[in-house]
Enzyme design. Structure first.
Site, PDB file in Angstrom:
ATOM      1  N   ARG A   9     -77.819 -96.088 -39.385  1.00  0.00           N
ATOM      2  CA  ARG A   9     -77.772 -96.861 -38.228  1.00  0.00           C
ATOM      3  C   ARG A   9     -76.660 -96.998 -37.501  1.00  0.00           C
ATOM      4  NH1 ARG A   9     -81.803-100.923 -37.143  1.00  0.00           N
ATOM      5  NH2 ARG A   9     -80.611-101.682 -36.305  1.00  0.00           N
TER       6      ARG A   9
ATOM      7  N   HIS B  24     -81.815-100.808 -32.882  1.00  0.00           N
ATOM      8  CA  HIS B  24     -82.612-100.335 -33.516  1.00  0.00           C
ATOM      9  C   HIS B  24     -83.457 -99.460 -32.101  1.00  0.00           C
ATOM     10  CE1 HIS B  24     -86.719 -99.873 -33.849  1.00  0.00           C
ATOM     11  NE2 HIS B  24     -87.942-101.097 -33.070  1.00  0.00           N
TER      12      HIS B  24
ATOM     13  N   TYR C 251     -78.733-110.111 -37.425  1.00  0.00           N
ATOM     14  CA  TYR C 251     -78.285-109.892 -38.060  1.00  0.00           C
ATOM     15  C   TYR C 251     -77.563-108.059 -39.550  1.00  0.00           C
ATOM     16  CZ  TYR C 251     -80.377-105.582 -36.099  1.00  0.00           C
ATOM     17  OH  TYR C 251     -81.399-104.149 -35.580  1.00  0.00           O
TER      18      TYR C 251
END
Lengths: 348, 339
Positions: free
Chosen positions: B238, B242, B251
């Protein structure tokens, strides 16, 4: 899985000739209803834990797999979310699933699929993927069962948009309401009062038409107070009415049948006659369906009511062990006390 | 590996079509993030980097008999299956949860926001094909994060027991919002779990569209011929957040992204097309400009879509609405529409 396959879902066969009314237990009446559904609707399939070879732990599906084949009446692995999630897919493929959750408490693991999927797929898809699913749930207490085997989930399900909820009180009601529910294009939670499975009553087959299947029904007419109940509590309220009659109190027993939609007009019509109402249910008091009933009655009958609507219910406790069951489920005495309170109420 | 004959290799026209679809997906996906930043849509879950996995698998679906069950991040599948993209993007404009395309006609279930919500539906639909004697295959999409959900276990077990014609297509994109696969998937592989259910599985390079198409075709051939369910774990990445509300900087670092993302799947296919002579530079440029025009057309049509009338809140709850709901709708009309 047998070799039997269903040619194409969606066709409807002819209904069997109505037989003469006969004495059947509720378990037998439900079994007959399922057989008639499977015989007349080729898209109907029965699925769940132990519903096939065994015929269900309450034998409600007894003999159906032998008669209709293992493709239409099939055992699933032991997983309720799986049963209900799979039913969504079957409905999307044009089937009319009749899943069984073996006991009321076992519906909890499937709540995500029931609430977020079954209750919403018609909405999410703008009516293009209807969910003609009738979920049979052996419900309520009264059989000295272990924990997790005697829950009253009607308020939980009635609160969910997209679902309808019904509970029969007699073998006759069980047969006809199940036939009616299974023919609906919307999901119906069908709550079978398991303590009444073995009680017999007269059952007429054939169809009685939507007018006979919708709304509430007056189980016993009376003019002093309306007892409002559903499922197993209807029989108990009829016992109470019998006792009260000895004291000259004429109790009307209203069998709500449908818990969603609630028959507001039927409720109001009865309470306008009696001017007093007591609602009885096994589920805990707080936020139970009795609160909704009380609100509907008050909205419609405020000027006629002689007393606030009384609620006689289970307590706000986890369903107790079998030994304490009789202390928890509304018994005859507690219902009589409730009647006494509305009869003796004086405006202050 | 499924024990079926390998399907014929992809032809040059098929490879070019895959590139067109992937480019269109990339352009629309990138544009949608920009529309969110401009305030044209409230949110979006980009699939940037997953074009090969999505287009490659969706490309295999036969819309006459199969059915796909997406999550909320399946833009490329929708594009490859020919779903009306304005109707698809309507969900991200917050016009209607499931989107405004016709799911039954499109053979593409409504956009599903519940993680793992539709995996069981695919199994039920697939078993329905067996019961009806049809040869349709269900294509179920979920991710590494969803693989933690109990419904995925139930779905795989049911599918294994019933030998349902379903293909589980797992896009392992490395991240479930902020939690990396190693802290999500015990054992490190969703594909490895399939063996426990008696389900054939294969792990593919999800950034290699040719590998994805070939694996999906093998899986469909097996499921369609009565060979039971198949699981494909497409390893991808990805590349974006998100969702447009996410901040990956909290993160993972840009270095992490550069190191882990691998070669861009679009670039990879472009190089392959040029290397094999299946396409030339002019084709690639034409495909990219067609994709941009395509995205612009979706933007225009989406912008023209006004909010749904409020009465629709009430109209689709039931096929047979209750009296109480009709009363609420009537009261809403009087009090909110002033009629």
């Amino acid at each position: 899985m047998s070799e039997t396959t269903i040619a194409a879902p969606g066709r409807t066969g002819a209904d069997p000739e109505p037989a003469a009314p006969r004495q059947l237990s509720m378990q037998q009446a439900l079994n007959l209803a399922l057989a008639d559904i499977l015989a007349t609707d080729p898209a109907a399939v029965v699925l769940g834990e132990d519903v096939g070879t065994l015929g269900g732990v309450f034998r409600v599906t007894d003999g159906l797999q032998g008669r209709f084949g293992a493709a239409r009446v099939f055992d699933t692995p032991l997983a309720e979310s799986g049963i209900l999630g799979m039913s969504v897919g079957l409905a999307m493929a044009g089937f009319h699933p009749l899943p069984e959750v073996q006991f009321d408490g076992f519906a909890y693991p499937a709540v995500n699929q029931i609430v977020c999927q079954i209750g919403r797929m018609n909405y999410r898809s703008r009516g293009t993927l209807p969910m003609p699913i009738t979920l049979r749930v052996p419900s309520f207490g009264g059989i000295r069962a272990p924990e997790h085997h005697g829950e009253s989930l009607e308020a939980l399900f009635a609160h969910v948009p997209g679902l309808k909820v019904v509970s029969p009180s007699t073998p006759e009601e069980a047969y006809h309401l199940l036939r009616y529910a299974a023919a609906r294009p919307d999901p119906v939670i069908f709550m079978e009062p398991k303590s009444r499975y073995w009680q017999k009553g007269e059952v007429s087959t054939g169809r009685r038409g939507a007018d006979g299947d919708l709304g509430s029904r007056v189980a016993r007419p009376g003019k002093h107070v309306t007892l409002i109940a559903w499922g197993a509590m209807v029989a108990r309220c009829l016992q109470v009415a019998e006792l009260a009659a000895e004291d000259g109190i004429e109790v009307e027993v209203l069998d709500l049948r449908w818990l969603k939609p609630l028959d507001a007009e039927g409720l109001a019509a009865s309470v306008r006659r009696t001017r007093r109402a007591v609602v009885v249910h096994e589920a805990p008091l707080t936020s139970g369906l009795g609160a909704e009933v009380a609100a509907l009655v008050t909205e419609r009958c405020f000027d006629t009511l002689r007393a606030p609507v009384e609620r006689v219910t289970g307590f706000d406790v986890p369903y107790p062990s079998g030994d304490l069951e009789d202390e928890y489920i509304p018994n005859i005495d507690r219902i009589l006390f409730g009647i006494q309170r509305v009869l003796e109420y004086r405006r202050g | 590996m499924p024990a079926t004959t390998d399907p014929p290799a992809l032809t040059a026209p098929e490879l070019r079509e895959l590139y067109r679809l992937m480019a269109a997906t990339r352009a629309l996906d990138t544009a949608a993030v920009a529309w969110q930043r401009q305030g044209a849509i409230p949110g979006f879950a980009p699939q940037l980097g997953q074009e090969a996995a999505q287009v490659g698998s969706g490309f295999v679906v036969d819309r006459r008999r199969d059915f796909a069950f997406p999550t909320y991040r399946e833009l490329g599948v929708a594009r490859a299956m020919g779903v009306d993209m304005v109707g698809y993007m309507a969900t991200h404009k917050a016009l209607w949860h499931g989107g405004l395309y016709d799911p039954a006609q499109s053979r593409f279930a409504p956009v599903q926001a519940v993680v793992a919500g539709s995996v069981l539906h695919a199994v039920g639909w697939a078993h329905g094909q067996t019961l009806a004697g049809h040869d349709g295959v269900a294509l179920s999409y979920f991710g590494d994060g969803a693989s933690s959900q109990g419904d995925v276990h139930e779905a795989m077990n049911f599918a294994g027991v019933l030998r349902a014609p379903v293909v589980f297509f797992v896009q392992n994109n490395g991240w479930a919002i902020s939690v990396p696969t190693e802290r999500q998937v015990a054992g490190g592989s969703v594909a490895a779990r399939a063996a426990g259910y008696g389900i054939v599985s294969e792990r593919v390079d999800g950034n290699d569209v040719v590998a994805v198409v070939e694996a999906t075709r093998r899986a469909f051939a097996q499921a369609r011929s009565g060979g039971g369910p198949v699981l494909i774990e497409a390893m991808t990445y990805r590349r974006g957040p998100h969702s447009t509300s996410d901040d990956p900087g909290r993160y993972r670092s840009l270095e992490d992204e550069r190191r882990d993302a691998g070669t861009d799947p679009l670039e990879r296919l472009a190089q392959q097309l040029l290397r094999t002579g299946a396409a030339d530079q002019a084709f690639l440029e034409e495909a990219r400009s067609a994709a941009a025009a395509d995205a612009e057309q979706v933007r225009t049509k989406l912008a023209a879509l006004g909010p749904r009338p409020g009465r629709e809140m009430f109209e689709f709850v039931y096929q047979e609405p209750t009296g109480a709901l009709k009363s609420q709708a009537a009261a809403w009309r009087v009090e909110s529409e002033h009629v």
